[in-house]
Scaffold this motif. Structure first.
Motif, mmCIF file in Angstrom:
data_model
loop_
_atom_site.group_PDB
_atom_site.id
_atom_site.type_symbol
_atom_site.label_atom_id
_atom_site.label_comp_id
_atom_site.label_asym_id
_atom_site.label_seq_id
_atom_site.Cartn_x
_atom_site.Cartn_y
_atom_site.Cartn_z
ATOM 1 N N LEU A 11 0.847 -1.185 0.000
ATOM 2 C CA LEU A 11 0.000 0.000 0.000
ATOM 3 C C LEU A 11 0.886 1.239 0.000
ATOM 4 O O LEU A 11 1.817 1.343 0.814
ATOM 5 C CB LEU A 11 -0.897 -0.014 1.231
ATOM 6 C CG LEU A 11 -1.735 1.239 1.496
ATOM 7 C CD1 LEU A 11 -2.745 1.443 0.374
ATOM 8 C CD2 LEU A 11 -2.431 1.126 2.845
ATOM 9 N N VAL A 12 0.597 2.167 -0.894
ATOM 10 C CA VAL A 12 1.394 3.393 -0.987
ATOM 11 C C VAL A 12 0.456 4.555 -1.296
ATOM 12 O O VAL A 12 -0.590 4.367 -1.932
ATOM 13 C CB VAL A 12 2.485 3.250 -2.076
ATOM 14 C CG1 VAL A 12 1.870 3.067 -3.456
ATOM 15 C CG2 VAL A 12 3.454 4.410 -2.054
ATOM 16 N N SER A 17 6.318 5.672 -4.267
ATOM 17 C CA SER A 17 7.094 4.736 -5.098
ATOM 18 C C SER A 17 7.079 3.338 -4.494
ATOM 19 O O SER A 17 6.963 3.175 -3.277
ATOM 20 C CB SER A 17 8.550 5.200 -5.212
ATOM 21 O OG SER A 17 8.641 6.465 -5.826
ATOM 22 N N LEU A 18 7.208 2.374 -5.373
ATOM 23 C CA LEU A 18 7.389 0.980 -4.990
ATOM 24 C C LEU A 18 8.330 0.333 -5.984
ATOM 25 O O LEU A 18 8.392 0.757 -7.153
ATOM 26 C CB LEU A 18 6.061 0.211 -4.996
ATOM 27 C CG LEU A 18 5.107 0.366 -3.830
ATOM 28 C CD1 LEU A 18 3.813 -0.404 -4.109
ATOM 29 C CD2 LEU A 18 5.729 -0.114 -2.526
ATOM 30 N N ARG A 19 9.017 -0.695 -5.533
ATOM 31 C CA ARG A 19 9.881 -1.463 -6.425
ATOM 32 C C ARG A 19 9.469 -2.926 -6.343
ATOM 33 O O ARG A 19 9.548 -3.541 -5.278
ATOM 34 C CB ARG A 19 11.340 -1.324 -6.028
ATOM 35 C CG ARG A 19 12.302 -1.939 -7.035
ATOM 36 C CD ARG A 19 13.696 -1.999 -6.470
ATOM 37 N NE ARG A 19 14.699 -2.269 -7.494
ATOM 38 C CZ ARG A 19 15.838 -2.911 -7.246
ATOM 39 N NH1 ARG A 19 16.104 -3.313 -6.019
ATOM 40 N NH2 ARG A 19 16.705 -3.115 -8.216
ATOM 41 N N ASN A 83 7.399 4.928 -9.870
ATOM 42 C CA ASN A 83 7.408 6.239 -9.225
ATOM 43 C C ASN A 83 6.141 7.008 -9.584
ATOM 44 O O ASN A 83 5.444 6.652 -10.530
ATOM 45 C CB ASN A 83 8.629 7.031 -9.657
ATOM 46 C CG ASN A 83 9.939 6.368 -9.281
ATOM 47 O OD1 ASN A 83 10.031 5.683 -8.253
ATOM 48 N ND2 ASN A 83 10.962 6.574 -10.092
ATOM 49 N N SER A 84 5.883 8.055 -8.827
ATOM 50 C CA SER A 84 4.711 8.913 -9.081
ATOM 51 C C SER A 84 3.443 8.080 -9.252
ATOM 52 O O SER A 84 2.670 8.272 -10.192
ATOM 53 C CB SER A 84 4.946 9.771 -10.335
ATOM 54 O OG SER A 84 6.111 10.556 -10.198
ATOM 55 N N LEU A 85 3.249 7.172 -8.336
ATOM 56 C CA LEU A 85 2.115 6.252 -8.451
ATOM 57 C C LEU A 85 0.785 6.977 -8.329
ATOM 58 O O LEU A 85 0.660 7.955 -7.579
ATOM 59 C CB LEU A 85 2.228 5.154 -7.395
ATOM 60 C CG LEU A 85 3.243 4.061 -7.741
ATOM 61 C CD1 LEU A 85 3.657 3.287 -6.506
ATOM 62 C CD2 LEU A 85 2.680 3.139 -8.797
#
Length: 115
Positions: A11-12, A17-19, A83-85
């Protein structure tokens, strides 16, 4: 038999960002293409990004400039830096790998973008 295991979902908040990572194991002669697809609730699975053996990358228009795919051929791992989700990026993300014996899929990892 090739196995793919994804990790890194979660969850973001919007703008975060997530990888994601996807590791391949099993009987592998050569991995031609590794990539990512996603499926949002009530929608069909769609292409996100791919990384071909020669180093060529391709992205869906909706993620260009925000997502970056990379690959470690030694570790047989493909990554997706997101990025920039946006909330519309919320989906189950699936890793895929194409070899001489066919196309294989992981079980998916959930990405939720929400405040």
């Amino acid at each position: 038999q090739l196995q793919l295991v994804e990790s890194g979902g979660g969850l973001v908040q919007p703008g975060g960002s997530l990888r994601l990572s996807c590791s391949a194991s099993g009987a592998i002669f050569r991995l031609d293409v590794m990539g990512w697809y996603r499926q949002a609730p009530g929608k069909q699975r769609e292409f996100v990004a791919r990384y071909s053996n020669g180093g060529t990358t391709r992205y869906a228009d909706s993620v260009k400039g925000r997502f970056t795919i990379s690959r470690d051929n030694v570790e047989k791992t493909v990554y997706l830096q997101m990025n920039s989700l946006k909330p519309e990026d919320t989906a189950v993300y699936y890793c895929s790998a194409t070899t001489s014996t066919g196309t294989y899929w992981g079980l998916g990892t959930q990405v939720t973008v929400s405040s």
